[in-house]
Scaffold this motif. Structure first.
Motif, PDB file in Angstrom:
ATOM      1  N   ALA A   1      32.651  40.109  26.117  1.00  0.00           N
ATOM      2  CA  ALA A   1      34.112  40.291  26.122  1.00  0.00           C
ATOM      3  C   ALA A   1      34.702  39.883  27.466  1.00  0.00           C
ATOM      4  CB  ALA A   1      34.446  41.747  25.802  1.00  0.00           C
ATOM      5  N   ILE A   2      34.029  40.319  28.565  1.00  0.00           N
ATOM      6  CA  ILE A   2      34.521  39.967  29.898  1.00  0.00           C
ATOM      7  C   ILE A   2      34.542  38.453  30.073  1.00  0.00           C
ATOM      8  CG2 ILE A   2      33.968  40.077  32.364  1.00  0.00           C
ATOM      9  CD1 ILE A   2      32.887  42.900  31.864  1.00  0.00           C
ATOM     10  N   ASP A   3      33.439  37.802  29.685  1.00  0.00           N
ATOM     11  CA  ASP A   3      33.354  36.360  29.848  1.00  0.00           C
ATOM     12  C   ASP A   3      34.370  35.650  28.958  1.00  0.00           C
ATOM     13  OD1 ASP A   3      31.902  33.939  30.878  1.00  0.00           O
ATOM     14  OD2 ASP A   3      31.504  33.690  28.729  1.00  0.00           O
ATOM     15  N   GLY A   4      34.497  36.126  27.709  1.00  0.00           N
ATOM     16  CA  GLY A   4      35.423  35.493  26.775  1.00  0.00           C
ATOM     17  C   GLY A   4      36.869  35.646  27.207  1.00  0.00           C
ATOM     18  N   TYR A   5      37.278  36.869  27.547  1.00  0.00           N
ATOM     19  CA  TYR A   5      38.658  37.093  27.964  1.00  0.00           C
ATOM     20  C   TYR A   5      38.968  36.382  29.269  1.00  0.00           C
ATOM     21  CZ  TYR A   5      39.579  40.479  24.288  1.00  0.00           C
ATOM     22  OH  TYR A   5      39.790  41.081  23.070  1.00  0.00           O
ATOM     23  N   SER A   6      37.970  36.306  30.163  1.00  0.00           N
ATOM     24  CA  SER A   6      38.195  35.590  31.421  1.00  0.00           C
ATOM     25  C   SER A   6      38.431  34.112  31.149  1.00  0.00           C
ATOM     26  CB  SER A   6      36.971  35.755  32.351  1.00  0.00           C
ATOM     27  OG  SER A   6      36.782  37.105  32.679  1.00  0.00           O
ATOM     28  N   ARG A   7      37.645  33.542  30.222  1.00  0.00           N
ATOM     29  CA  ARG A   7      37.821  32.139  29.887  1.00  0.00           C
ATOM     30  C   ARG A   7      39.176  31.914  29.213  1.00  0.00           C
ATOM     31  NH1 ARG A   7      36.659  29.760  25.280  1.00  0.00           N
ATOM     32  NH2 ARG A   7      35.401  31.534  24.586  1.00  0.00           N
ATOM     33  N   MET A   8      39.533  32.829  28.282  1.00  0.00           N
ATOM     34  CA  MET A   8      40.838  32.704  27.615  1.00  0.00           C
ATOM     35  C   MET A   8      41.981  32.839  28.623  1.00  0.00           C
ATOM     36  SD  MET A   8      39.959  34.994  24.251  1.00  0.00           S
ATOM     37  CE  MET A   8      41.676  35.117  23.786  1.00  0.00           C
ATOM     38  N   PHE A   9      41.840  33.803  29.529  1.00  0.00           N
ATOM     39  CA  PHE A   9      42.871  34.023  30.531  1.00  0.00           C
ATOM     40  C   PHE A   9      43.032  32.777  31.407  1.00  0.00           C
ATOM     41  CE2 PHE A   9      44.643  35.562  34.495  1.00  0.00           C
ATOM     42  CZ  PHE A   9      45.653  36.413  34.067  1.00  0.00           C
ATOM     43  N   GLU A  10      41.904  32.160  31.748  1.00  0.00           N
ATOM     44  CA  GLU A  10      41.945  30.978  32.595  1.00  0.00           C
ATOM     45  C   GLU A  10      42.581  29.809  31.858  1.00  0.00           C
ATOM     46  OE1 GLU A  10      38.881  28.444  35.454  1.00  0.00           O
ATOM     47  OE2 GLU A  10      38.090  29.591  33.760  1.00  0.00           O
ATOM     48  N   GLU A  11      42.280  29.678  30.564  1.00  0.00           N
ATOM     49  CA  GLU A  11      42.832  28.569  29.792  1.00  0.00           C
ATOM     50  C   GLU A  11      44.328  28.750  29.551  1.00  0.00           C
ATOM     51  OE1 GLU A  11      40.520  28.512  26.264  1.00  0.00           O
ATOM     52  OE2 GLU A  11      38.763  27.546  27.192  1.00  0.00           O
ATOM     53  N   ASP A  12      44.769  29.993  29.258  1.00  0.00           N
ATOM     54  CA  ASP A  12      46.159  30.230  28.884  1.00  0.00           C
ATOM     55  C   ASP A  12      47.081  30.359  30.086  1.00  0.00           C
ATOM     56  OD1 ASP A  12      45.320  30.186  26.292  1.00  0.00           O
ATOM     57  OD2 ASP A  12      45.246  32.367  26.053  1.00  0.00           O
ATOM     58  N   PHE A  13      46.552  30.866  31.178  1.00  0.00           N
ATOM     59  CA  PHE A  13      47.441  31.151  32.312  1.00  0.00           C
ATOM     60  C   PHE A  13      47.021  30.401  33.581  1.00  0.00           C
ATOM     61  CE2 PHE A  13      47.434  34.862  29.536  1.00  0.00           C
ATOM     62  CZ  PHE A  13      48.804  35.021  29.284  1.00  0.00           C
ATOM     63  N   ALA A  14      46.288  29.306  33.360  1.00  0.00           N
ATOM     64  CA  ALA A  14      45.821  28.556  34.529  1.00  0.00           C
ATOM     65  C   ALA A  14      46.992  28.015  35.350  1.00  0.00           C
ATOM     66  CB  ALA A  14      44.921  27.396  34.085  1.00  0.00           C
ATOM     67  N   ASP A  15      48.100  27.615  34.672  1.00  0.00           N
ATOM     68  CA  ASP A  15      49.222  27.047  35.403  1.00  0.00           C
ATOM     69  C   ASP A  15      49.968  28.094  36.219  1.00  0.00           C
ATOM     70  OD1 ASP A  15      49.953  28.320  33.093  1.00  0.00           O
ATOM     71  OD2 ASP A  15      51.670  27.006  32.733  1.00  0.00           O
ATOM     72  N   ARG A  16      49.756  29.391  35.913  1.00  0.00           N
ATOM     73  CA  ARG A  16      50.442  30.441  36.650  1.00  0.00           C
ATOM     74  C   ARG A  16      49.573  31.022  37.780  1.00  0.00           C
ATOM     75  NH1 ARG A  16      53.052  33.995  31.692  1.00  0.00           N
ATOM     76  NH2 ARG A  16      53.824  32.223  30.461  1.00  0.00           N
ATOM     77  N   LEU A  17      48.321  30.560  37.853  1.00  0.00           N
ATOM     78  CA  LEU A  17      47.403  31.093  38.861  1.00  0.00           C
ATOM     79  C   LEU A  17      47.278  30.135  40.026  1.00  0.00           C
ATOM     80  CD1 LEU A  17      44.488  32.363  36.561  1.00  0.00           C
ATOM     81  CD2 LEU A  17      46.240  33.751  37.682  1.00  0.00           C
ATOM     82  N   ASP A  18      47.140  30.711  41.199  1.00  0.00           N
ATOM     83  CA  ASP A  18      46.878  29.865  42.363  1.00  0.00           C
ATOM     84  C   ASP A  18      45.358  29.669  42.485  1.00  0.00           C
ATOM     85  OD1 ASP A  18      45.957  32.323  43.148  1.00  0.00           O
ATOM     86  OD2 ASP A  18      47.436  32.618  44.744  1.00  0.00           O
ATOM     87  N   ASP A  19      44.939  28.999  43.535  1.00  0.00           N
ATOM     88  CA  ASP A  19      43.502  28.710  43.721  1.00  0.00           C
ATOM     89  C   ASP A  19      42.666  29.979  43.857  1.00  0.00           C
ATOM     90  OD1 ASP A  19      44.079  26.053  43.603  1.00  0.00           O
ATOM     91  OD2 ASP A  19      44.145  25.775  45.782  1.00  0.00           O
TER      92      ASP A  19
END
Length: 463
Positions: free
Chosen positions: A259-277
């Motif tokens: 779950a941690i790995d999956g949600y982290s990947r989903m979070f990165e894919e969906d909100f990558a443009d809102r995250l800084d480096d």
């Protein structure tokens, strides 16, 4: 009672048992020797007694022969019968042989040899007197009754009494010697009886004591066996519970990790443009850590299963096995390092388990020598009396031998995760496999120079 104290007590009882049996055996051998020696002395004494009787018999024989010569002479003087003269002559001829026989029988007795000289002188003195009467008869053709009585009696009778008296003296000397020998035999027999009685008594006491210690040890071992069986049953139950717990924990931990790995990947894919480096880096750390946690769980389960898996011992071609493992190691590490390999002898073990050992050791050799400009990895083997020792050597970073006790521990690492990745379970698995085969594994190293891992496999494994 502590384990060390119990072990010391058992060693002491074993030592006392061996000492008692050894002393009992020594006493029995000693008694046998004393008995044999006494029997030999008895035989020697019997021969000496027999020899004494022969000496006495020979002395009597000489005295009797002189008496026979005297009787024959008297018969000849009285009757002038030539047969008496022949009888007298025969006795005279045999007397030197009888004297020589007596000398031979008493050659070890100086006193008796001196007495024989006296006996011989008296004997020949008497024989000369007897011969005088015979010569008188032969010269004159007749001899009166008074002359016959004078030749037979008088000085002749006195000479015969002296001869008989000296013979009796010699017999008395032999009887005295016989008595001394008899007393010596009786004393030796009494001494031997005491030795046999005392020795057998002590040997019986020692044997009974050893038997008591053995029976006591058997009793303790039966108690220990029952305790071991009880402990084994408890361990079997505990292992089953741990196995069930391991699978349960594995399943329960894997779900949140996925779950941690999956949600982290989903979070990165969906909100990558809102995250800084920094945000993206943190998400990457979360995913890497969850994967590492999954690998730790897999290694822990593999280590647990390794202790329960039976060893299916067969002949294993180590040359072929090493080539297979090396190809896989090179493929997974994306390297084409050369492997120096001597002709490896066949091993007697479980091929799948030995493959795991070689995989761990060769992977480590590649990993820890990867920072060298000219990495060198070598595997060799040598025979000993009861085992074959295989060695994997590399010229990598090595380790400090002061921390050797941590080397084969679960999750114990001598290098940081940043230096060399890993979970710290591989060597623990390798050790468990080798121990299951009845062998041993050890290592030697010098930092930044070399590391050698050695493991031995018995020439025949009792799986």
């Amino acid at each position: 009672m502590s384990e060390d104290s119990e072990s010391g007590h058992m060693i002491k009882k074993e030592w006392l048992t061996k000492l008692g049996l050894g002393l009992a055996l020594f006493l029995l051998v000693l008694i046998s020797f004393v008995t044999f020696n006494s029997i030999a002395q008895f035989e020697s004494s019997s021969k000496l007694v027999e020899h004494t009787h022969l000496v006495v018999k020979q002395i009597n024989q000489i005295a009797s022969s002189v008496k026979d010569a005297e009787s024959a002479q008297r018969g000849y003087l009285i009757t002038s019968d030539e047969s008496f003269l022949q009888e007298h002559h025969d006795v005279v001829v045999n007397l030197p042989d009888e004297i020589n026989k007596l000398r031979y029988l008493t050659q070890d007795n100086p006193e008796q040899r001196r007495s024989i000289d006296i006996l011989e002188e008296l004997m020949y003195k008497r024989m000369r007197a007897l011969r005088l009467g015979i010569d008188m008869l032969e010269d004159r053709g007749d001899i009166s009754a008074n002359e016959t009585t004078g030749l037979v009696g008088g000085s002749g009778k006195e000479a015969m009494q002296q001869l008989r008296g000296h013979a009796d003296y010699m017999i008395a000397v032999e009887d005295k010697l016989l008595g001394e020998r008899a007393r010596q035999v009786e004393a030796k027999a009494a001494y031997t009886k005491l030795w046999i009685l005392f020795g057998n008594l002590v040997a019986i006491v020692l044997l009974l004591s050893a038997l008591w210690l053995i029976m006591l040890e058997i009793k303790h071992r039966k108690i220990a066996q029952r305790s071991i069986e009880k402990t084994a049953a408890q361990l079997e139950l505990t292992n089953k519970e741990l196995e069930s717990f391991s699978y349960s924990v594995s399943h329960d931990l894997r779900s949140p990790l996925r779950a941690i790995d999956g949600y982290s990947r989903m979070f990165e894919e969906d909100f990558a443009d809102r995250l800084d480096d920094e945000g993206r880096r943190l998400l990457s750390v979360i995913r890497v850590s969850s994967k590492k946690m999954g690998q730790l769980i897999d290694d822990l389960l593999a280590f647990s299963r390794m202790g329960r898996k039976p060893v299916d011992a067969t002949k294993v071609d180590m040359n072929t096995l090493v080539d297979e493992v090396w190809s896989e190691v090179c493929a997974s590490s994306r390297t084409s390092l050369p492997l120096k390999k001597s002709n490896l002898p066949v091993a007697w073990g479980d091929r799948a388990l030995l493959r795991q050992v070689l995989m761990n050791l060769l992977s480590n050799a590649v990993k820890y020598s990867s920072k060298k400009s000219d990495p060198r990895i070598e595997i060799t083997a040598k025979h000993s009396e009861h085992e074959v020792v295989y060695s994997v050597r590399d010229n990598g970073v090595g380790f400090d031998m002061r921390f050797y006790n941590k080397l084969f521990g679960v999750f114990q690492r001598l290098h940081t995760e940043n230096e060399f990745p890993g979970t710290g379970v591989g060597l623990a698995i390798a050790q468990r496999v080798i121990v299951r085969h009845g062998g041993r594994i050890w290592a030697e190293s010098k930092p930044d120079e070399y590391t050698i891992f050695n493991f031995s496999i018995p020439k025949e494994v009792n799986a």
